[in-house]
Design a protein around this motif. Sequence first.
Motif, PDB file in Angstrom:
ATOM      1  N   GLN A  28       0.846  -1.183   0.000  1.00 59.42           N
ATOM      2  CA  GLN A  28       0.000   0.000   0.000  1.00 59.42           C
ATOM      3  C   GLN A  28       0.882   1.234   0.000  1.00 59.42           C
ATOM      4  N   ILE A  29       0.516   2.212  -0.835  1.00 58.69           N
ATOM      5  CA  ILE A  29       1.218   3.482  -0.859  1.00 58.69           C
ATOM      6  C   ILE A  29       0.284   4.539  -0.288  1.00 58.69           C
ATOM      7  N   SER A  30       0.660   5.091   0.877  1.00 57.78           N
ATOM      8  CA  SER A  30      -0.198   6.045   1.559  1.00 57.78           C
ATOM      9  C   SER A  30       0.669   6.999   2.377  1.00 57.78           C
ATOM     10  N   MET A  31       0.378   8.295   2.278  1.00 57.70           N
ATOM     11  CA  MET A  31       1.121   9.286   3.041  1.00 57.70           C
ATOM     12  C   MET A  31       0.550   9.385   4.456  1.00 57.70           C
ATOM     13  N   ASN A  32       1.408   9.727   5.407  1.00 59.98           N
ATOM     14  CA  ASN A  32       0.965   9.862   6.796  1.00 59.98           C
ATOM     15  C   ASN A  32       0.059  11.064   7.004  1.00 59.98           C
ATOM     16  N   MET A  33       0.423  12.206   6.426  1.00 58.09           N
ATOM     17  CA  MET A  33      -0.322  13.437   6.626  1.00 58.09           C
ATOM     18  C   MET A  33      -0.528  14.135   5.288  1.00 58.09           C
ATOM     19  N   ASP A  34      -1.673  14.814   5.180  1.00 58.56           N
ATOM     20  CA  ASP A  34      -1.980  15.617   3.999  1.00 58.56           C
ATOM     21  C   ASP A  34      -1.884  14.803   2.716  1.00 58.56           C
ATOM     22  N   GLY A  35      -2.211  13.522   2.801  1.00 63.16           N
ATOM     23  CA  GLY A  35      -2.165  12.674   1.613  1.00 63.16           C
ATOM     24  C   GLY A  35      -3.383  12.893   0.738  1.00 63.16           C
ATOM     25  N   TRP A  36      -3.149  13.012  -0.562  1.00 63.60           N
ATOM     26  CA  TRP A  36      -4.254  13.212  -1.496  1.00 63.60           C
ATOM     27  C   TRP A  36      -4.654  11.926  -2.193  1.00 63.60           C
ATOM     28  N   GLY A  37      -3.885  10.907  -1.992  1.00 58.74           N
ATOM     29  CA  GLY A  37      -4.210   9.665  -2.681  1.00 58.74           C
ATOM     30  C   GLY A  37      -3.638   8.456  -1.977  1.00 58.74           C
ATOM     31  N   MET A  38      -4.167   7.311  -2.340  1.00 58.77           N
ATOM     32  CA  MET A  38      -3.696   6.050  -1.780  1.00 58.77           C
ATOM     33  C   MET A  38      -3.873   4.969  -2.830  1.00 58.77           C
ATOM     34  N   SER A  39      -2.941   4.026  -2.872  1.00 56.93           N
ATOM     35  CA  SER A  39      -3.084   2.911  -3.805  1.00 56.93           C
ATOM     36  C   SER A  39      -2.689   1.606  -3.130  1.00 56.93           C
ATOM     37  N   ASN A  40      -3.302   0.539  -3.595  1.00 51.36           N
ATOM     38  CA  ASN A  40      -2.971  -0.811  -3.144  1.00 51.36           C
ATOM     39  C   ASN A  40      -2.560  -1.636  -4.353  1.00 51.36           C
ATOM     40  N   ASN A  41      -1.473  -2.364  -4.204  1.00 52.08           N
ATOM     41  CA  ASN A  41      -1.013  -3.273  -5.251  1.00 52.08           C
ATOM     42  C   ASN A  41      -0.900  -4.680  -4.684  1.00 52.08           C
ATOM     43  N   SER A  42      -1.402  -5.659  -5.430  1.00 53.45           N
ATOM     44  CA  SER A  42      -1.277  -7.064  -5.057  1.00 53.45           C
ATOM     45  C   SER A  42      -0.637  -7.820  -6.212  1.00 53.45           C
ATOM     46  N   TYR A  43       0.283  -8.725  -5.882  1.00 58.36           N
ATOM     47  CA  TYR A  43       0.987  -9.526  -6.883  1.00 58.36           C
ATOM     48  C   TYR A  43       0.741 -10.996  -6.583  1.00 58.36           C
ATOM     49  N   LEU A 102       5.000 -14.538 -12.059  1.00 57.33           N
ATOM     50  CA  LEU A 102       3.943 -13.559 -11.815  1.00 57.33           C
ATOM     51  C   LEU A 102       2.834 -13.780 -12.838  1.00 57.33           C
ATOM     52  N   ILE A 103       1.681 -14.249 -12.373  1.00 49.72           N
ATOM     53  CA  ILE A 103       0.584 -14.535 -13.297  1.00 49.72           C
ATOM     54  C   ILE A 103      -0.516 -13.482 -13.246  1.00 49.72           C
ATOM     55  N   GLY A 104      -0.538 -12.655 -12.193  1.00 49.14           N
ATOM     56  CA  GLY A 104      -1.576 -11.646 -12.088  1.00 49.14           C
ATOM     57  C   GLY A 104      -1.191 -10.543 -11.123  1.00 49.14           C
ATOM     58  N   ALA A 105      -1.854  -9.397 -11.261  1.00 49.99           N
ATOM     59  CA  ALA A 105      -1.622  -8.265 -10.364  1.00 49.99           C
ATOM     60  C   ALA A 105      -2.863  -7.390 -10.336  1.00 49.99           C
ATOM     61  N   ASP A 106      -3.078  -6.731  -9.206  1.00 48.13           N
ATOM     62  CA  ASP A 106      -4.205  -5.812  -9.052  1.00 48.13           C
ATOM     63  C   ASP A 106      -3.705  -4.473  -8.528  1.00 48.13           C
ATOM     64  N   TYR A 107      -4.276  -3.403  -9.070  1.00 49.31           N
ATOM     65  CA  TYR A 107      -3.960  -2.040  -8.638  1.00 49.31           C
ATOM     66  C   TYR A 107      -5.268  -1.333  -8.336  1.00 49.31           C
ATOM     67  N   ASN A 108      -5.380  -0.784  -7.135  1.00 44.06           N
ATOM     68  CA  ASN A 108      -6.586  -0.063  -6.730  1.00 44.06           C
ATOM     69  C   ASN A 108      -6.166   1.269  -6.136  1.00 44.06           C
ATOM     70  N   SER A 109      -6.740   2.361  -6.636  1.00 43.05           N
ATOM     71  CA  SER A 109      -6.350   3.677  -6.136  1.00 43.05           C
ATOM     72  C   SER A 109      -7.570   4.540  -5.883  1.00 43.05           C
ATOM     73  N   VAL A 110      -7.397   5.502  -4.976  1.00 46.27           N
ATOM     74  CA  VAL A 110      -8.449   6.479  -4.689  1.00 46.27           C
ATOM     75  C   VAL A 110      -7.791   7.836  -4.486  1.00 46.27           C
ATOM     76  N   ASN A 111      -8.373   8.863  -5.096  1.00 43.67           N
ATOM     77  CA  ASN A 111      -7.899  10.229  -4.940  1.00 43.67           C
ATOM     78  C   ASN A 111      -8.843  10.956  -3.987  1.00 43.67           C
ATOM     79  N   GLN A 112      -8.325  11.352  -2.822  1.00 45.34           N
ATOM     80  CA  GLN A 112      -9.165  11.954  -1.801  1.00 45.34           C
ATOM     81  C   GLN A 112      -9.688  13.330  -2.198  1.00 45.34           C
ATOM     82  N   CYS A 113      -9.001  13.993  -3.121  1.00 45.46           N
ATOM     83  CA  CYS A 113      -9.451  15.315  -3.559  1.00 45.46           C
ATOM     84  C   CYS A 113     -10.587  15.207  -4.570  1.00 45.46           C
ATOM     85  N   SER A 114     -10.357  14.448  -5.637  1.00 45.25           N
ATOM     86  CA  SER A 114     -11.366  14.329  -6.687  1.00 45.25           C
ATOM     87  C   SER A 114     -12.414  13.269  -6.381  1.00 45.25           C
ATOM     88  N   ARG A 115     -12.107  12.402  -5.416  1.00 43.99           N
ATOM     89  CA  ARG A 115     -12.986  11.282  -5.038  1.00 43.99           C
ATOM     90  C   ARG A 115     -13.038  10.209  -6.119  1.00 43.99           C
TER      91      ARG A 115
END
Length: 235
Positions: A138-153, A164-177
Motif C-alpha cells: 500500500q502506498i499512503s502518506m501519513n499526513m496531507d495525503g491526497w491519494g492512496m493505492s494498493n497493489n497485489s501480486y 507472476l501470473i496476475g496483479a491488481d492495482y486499486n487507487s483512490v484520490n481523496q481530492c477528486s474522489r
Amino acid sequence: MRQLITTIFLLTLNFVCGQEFTYPSIINQGKDIDSFIPNGWTLLDSTRGDLNNDNQNDLVLIIQYKDSVTLINNEFDYKDTVLTQPRILIILFQNKETNQYQLLEQSNSFILNHDNPEMEDPYQDISISNGFLKIDFQISMNMDGWGMSNNSYKFRYQDNQFVLIGADYNSVNQCSRETEDRSYDFLTQKVKVAKGTIESKKKEIEWWTIDIKELKTIKTFKQPFTWEVEKGFYL
C-alpha cells in the motif's frame, strides 16, 4: 493524479546499494523458522500453505534487519541516502521425507523497505491460497495525503520458478474522489480497468490487451512499482 505521481517517484527510487551493509545468504535447509533467520535479523511476517501441490505445508518468510542502516541510492544519476531496515523474502518448500524445509527463493529487493517517514509502511501482507503466493503493498502518506493505492501480486510455482501470473492495482484520490481499479491477467495478456467515484457503485469498465513478451518471475521482477507494464503506468 498520474498514478500517485508515478507511485511517489518509484518509492523514492528505492533500488539502493549499501556501503558497508551486505545481505546474508540464507541457508539451503533447516528444520524450522528460526533456522533461516541469521544473526542480527528478526521475523517480520510469515505464512504457510502448499505452493507446489505436494500436500506439504510450505513456508514463506519476511525477515528484517534489526538495526537501521544507511544505504546509498544511485538510480538515474540521482544520489541520496536513506535510513532503513533492509528486508528479505524467503520461500521454503517442506520435504515430506526429511521433514525439513528447503530454500527455493531469496529476494533481497522485492519486499519494500519502510524508508520514508512521511509514508506508511508500504508492506501489507503475504498469503498462500489455492497454490498461489500473494504479496500486498500500500502506498499512503501519513499526513496531507491526497491519494492512496494498493497493489497485489500473485505468483505461481511453475517450471522451477515463481512466475507472476496476475496483479491488481486499486487507487483512490481523496481530492477528486475518483477511483481506479486495474486487474491484470498475464497468462491471457488482458487487463480490466474500472473507473468511478467513492460515492457511486457504478463504474466504467474497459478491457484491453497488453503485450507481454515474457512472464516476469520473482527473480526478474526485482521490485514493485518499477515495471512499466503499460506506457506511463508502473506495477
